[in-house]
Design an enzyme around this catalytic site. Structure first.
Site, PDB file in Angstrom:
ATOM      1  N   ILE A  97       3.951 -21.084  47.583  1.00  0.00           N
ATOM      2  CA  ILE A  97       3.563 -19.755  47.093  1.00  0.00           C
ATOM      3  C   ILE A  97       4.114 -19.684  45.676  1.00  0.00           C
ATOM      4  CG2 ILE A  97       3.866 -17.258  47.222  1.00  0.00           C
ATOM      5  CD1 ILE A  97       4.122 -17.444  50.218  1.00  0.00           C
ATOM      6  N   TYR A  98       3.230 -19.574  44.716  1.00  0.00           N
ATOM      7  CA  TYR A  98       3.633 -19.470  43.315  1.00  0.00           C
ATOM      8  C   TYR A  98       2.853 -18.348  42.642  1.00  0.00           C
ATOM      9  CZ  TYR A  98       6.201 -23.833  43.634  1.00  0.00           C
ATOM     10  OH  TYR A  98       7.102 -24.799  43.984  1.00  0.00           O
ATOM     11  N   GLY A 109       3.436 -12.147  45.408  1.00  0.00           N
ATOM     12  CA  GLY A 109       3.997 -13.127  46.330  1.00  0.00           C
ATOM     13  C   GLY A 109       3.977 -12.596  47.757  1.00  0.00           C
ATOM     14  N   ASN A 136      16.786 -22.423  44.242  1.00  0.00           N
ATOM     15  CA  ASN A 136      15.762 -21.402  43.986  1.00  0.00           C
ATOM     16  C   ASN A 136      16.167 -20.106  44.717  1.00  0.00           C
ATOM     17  OD1 ASN A 136      13.491 -19.845  43.562  1.00  0.00           O
ATOM     18  ND2 ASN A 136      12.040 -21.448  44.092  1.00  0.00           N
ATOM     19  N   TYR A 143      12.320 -15.167  51.213  1.00  0.00           N
ATOM     20  CA  TYR A 143      12.037 -15.598  52.580  1.00  0.00           C
ATOM     21  C   TYR A 143      13.037 -15.020  53.575  1.00  0.00           C
ATOM     22  CZ  TYR A 143       8.486 -18.570  50.593  1.00  0.00           C
ATOM     23  OH  TYR A 143       7.375 -19.010  49.926  1.00  0.00           O
ATOM     24  N   LYS A 145      14.468 -12.099  53.275  1.00  0.00           N
ATOM     25  CA  LYS A 145      14.026 -10.707  53.424  1.00  0.00           C
ATOM     26  C   LYS A 145      12.848 -10.610  54.397  1.00  0.00           C
ATOM     27  CE  LYS A 145      11.133  -8.907  50.594  1.00  0.00           C
ATOM     28  NZ  LYS A 145      10.215  -8.348  49.678  1.00  0.00           N
TER      29      LYS A 145
END
Length: 174
Positions: A97-98, A109, A136, A143, A145
């Site tokens: 996912i970018y 996102g 990162n 993720y 969250k």
């Protein structure tokens, strides 16, 4: 807030996929890695031939996040043997996912993530998994969250640099 649409990528979109992939990967990681390793990774992972094969693989799918006609982010998901590591028939992988840095903080996102979870549920996956570079912190927080928990680690090769990814998973309720 922009009016963002999530559109499945087809083979006709391979050059747009290459462009957004190279740009967003560079925006995310270039400052933390040497130029030679970055270039080697970009040239391999975002080669038209490789992306074309991935688009044509029935166990992989890409989706663009579009603001009007502009591609501002993308998602890559895998099932079955297309998974980069697990190859568990009950699993669903979010490989990428970018989002373009100009659009960060605008919930794009999250839209791509929600699409991935919807796809995983439609495939009756028991869990969703992914790998995130241990440095990162933004992605790790995102993720976490969203309910993911660490379960393992693996090595990700960026050019000649071996980096540690934290593998995370989310159990799906059915």
């Amino acid at each position: 807030m922009h009016n963002i649409s999530i559109i499945k990528v087809g083979i006709q979109d391979v050059e747009k996929l290459q462009a957004i992939g190279r740009v967003t990967f560079s925006q995310t990681f270039a400052a933390y890695n040497n130029a030679e390793d970055m270039e080697a990774y970009l040239n391999t992972s975002y080669a038209i031939e490789k992306l074309s094969a991935e688009i044509n693989n029935p166990d992989s799918a890409f989706y663009f996040a579009k603001d009007g006609e502009n591609v501002v982010g993308y998602l890559k998901v895998n099932t079955g043997t297309a998974q980069s590591e697990k190859n568990d028939a009950r699993a669903f992988e979010i490989e990428r996912i970018y989002v373009d840095k100009a659009y960060l903080g605008q919930k794009i996102g999250q839209l791509l993530f929600d699409k991935a979870i919807s796809l995983a549920k439609s495939k009756n996956a028991v869990y969703v998994w992914l790998g995130v570079w241990e440095e990162n912190h933004r992605a790790l927080a995102f993720y976490t969250k969203n309910g993911f928990v660490p379960f393992d680690k693996h090595i990700f090769k960026l050019g000649n640099d071996a980096q540690t990814d934290i593998m995370m998973k989310l159990e799906l309720a059915h």
